[in-house]
Design a protein around this motif. Sequence first.
Motif, PDB file in Angstrom:
ATOM      1  N   ALA A  72      52.851 -12.126 -29.178  1.00 28.01           N
ATOM      2  CA  ALA A  72      53.780 -11.268 -28.979  1.00 28.01           C
ATOM      3  C   ALA A  72      53.503 -10.233 -27.982  1.00 28.01           C
ATOM      4  N   GLY A  73      54.545  -9.652 -27.408  1.00 34.18           N
ATOM      5  CA  GLY A  73      54.136  -8.444 -26.529  1.00 34.18           C
ATOM      6  C   GLY A  73      54.790  -8.650 -25.101  1.00 34.18           C
ATOM      7  N   PRO A  74      54.610  -7.764 -24.332  1.00 29.98           N
ATOM      8  CA  PRO A  74      55.086  -7.896 -22.895  1.00 29.98           C
ATOM      9  C   PRO A  74      54.319  -8.897 -22.118  1.00 29.98           C
ATOM     10  N   LEU A  75      55.026  -9.703 -21.207  1.00 32.17           N
ATOM     11  CA  LEU A  75      54.202 -10.825 -20.461  1.00 32.17           C
ATOM     12  C   LEU A  75      53.521 -10.308 -19.142  1.00 32.17           C
ATOM     13  N   ASP A  76      54.857  -9.811 -18.364  1.00 30.95           N
ATOM     14  CA  ASP A  76      54.273  -9.390 -17.073  1.00 30.95           C
ATOM     15  C   ASP A  76      55.510  -8.292 -16.674  1.00 30.95           C
TER      16      ASP A  76
END
Length: 129
Positions: A72-76
């Motif tokens: 999980a989390g921001p990809l880009d």
Amino acid sequence: MKFEAFLFAGVALFFAVMGGIYDWFAKEPAGKAALAIAFLMSSLISAFFFIQSRRRGPRAQDRREVPVAETAGPLDFFAPHSWYPPITAAGAAVIALGMVFGVWLMLIGTGITAGGVAGFVFQYGNRGD
């Protein structure tokens, strides 16, 4: 990325087999060339993914025992809005019209497309990443 490498290797194998069958039954060069190019392009993508998987190691998605929370989390960073996609598309359309109406229009379309692509490349170049 190992799964993606095997996926495109399967696509390349499909095109190689179909190219052999096509070569056996049809004696027409355009179809053979198209299947050969499709085989080479999918082989290139498969090789790229395989090299990247060897260089970077397994991703979290490649391991079976990884919990979902680890991925999980921001990809880009993705641009919220941009004028460069429509500019690039308009340039590509002018290039296509240039193929019908003349080289002069194709050169204008190439300039428009180059401006759009340059905008894509340098739009967020000073983000500080």
